[in-house]
Write an enzyme that holds these catalytic residues in place. Structure first.
Site, PDB file in Angstrom:
ATOM      1  CG  ASP A 297      -2.053  -0.975   1.131  1.00 33.19           C
ATOM      2  OD1 ASP A 297      -2.785  -0.925   0.130  1.00 33.19           O
ATOM      3  OD2 ASP A 297      -2.215  -1.793   2.055  1.00 33.19           O
TER       4      ASP A 297
ATOM      5  CG  ASP B  82      -7.351  -4.015   0.319  1.00 35.32           C
ATOM      6  OD1 ASP B  82      -7.088  -4.453   1.456  1.00 35.32           O
ATOM      7  OD2 ASP B  82      -6.689  -3.109  -0.219  1.00 35.32           O
TER       8      ASP B  82
END
Length: 218
Positions: A35, A175
């Protein structure tokens, strides 16, 4: 259908990052989810280009790079140069003036193109891009922080995407707030993979191999 499990590395122990990568790889994780946050598109900073490069150098497993940054086209080549062909790069369509241009750069570099869809992003607004991406990462929480509460209306969005995935030739991934019940519910419906964070994988004081075996046996 085989369910892909990817480790959300923003949740890893950065004091022992090399050890974390080795143990996750030995445990059988399918890929490493990176990320990248710029503090602008999302209200947080997380993982840097150097973090990505280190993890990429420490494993032969695929990278799953999630760019939560404004105007990714401006910096996309820095990330593409740090990856190997076959790695995945997700962008947020709302973060770019012309997202299809950025996706084409990802394709031209030999990477797997993907888009990430926020809880507040409707399927209709990304319909054209669904025809050129291979993966759709559905955020079940608002992006930017780990450990958030699941937003239940996201399930309906996933069902809609699953109904059109074969027609447009993409796979759906999950996610955020990924618990065991989400995997047992949505994997049989056709969700291809799940990003594992603090809900199931990290911070449990148990071997990763043991945890991943339990998840695969759900």
């Amino acid at each position: 259908m085989y369910t892909e499990l990817t480790a959300s590395m923003m949740c890893a122990d950065f004091g022992n990052l090399g050890k974390e990568v080795r143990e996750l790889e030995a445990a059988g994780v399918d890929s490493f989810h990176i990320d990248i946050m710029d503090g602008r598109y999302v209200p947080n900073f997380a993982m840097s280009l150097n973090d990505l490069r280190y993890i990429r150098s420490a494993t032969d497993k695929p990278m799953d790079v999630h760019l939560m940054i404004e105007h990714p086209n401006t910096h996309i080549n820095l990330f593409l140069e740090s990856l190997r062909k076959g790695d995945t790069v997700y962008i947020h369509p709302e973060a770019e003036y012309h997202p299809s241009t950025t996706l084409q750069k990802i394709i031209d570099a030999g990477m797997v193109p993907g888009i990430a869809i926020n809880p507040g992003t409707s399927v209709e607004t990304v319909m054209e891009m669904l025809q050129i991406v291979d993966k759709v990462l559905v955020m079940s929480v608002n992006p930017g922080n780990a450990g958030q509460m699941y937003l239940p209306y996201v399930g309906k969005k996933i069902e809609r995407l699953l109904n059109i995935r074969k027609e447009m030739d993409f796979e759906v991934y999950w996610d955020g707030a990924c618990s065991a019940d989400k995997i047992t519910t949505f994997a049989p419906m056709g969700v291809k993979g799940f990003v594992l964070g603090t809900t199931l994988l990290f911070g449990k004081d148990r071997p990763y191999g043991e945890i991943l075996r339990e998840i695969r046996n759900l």
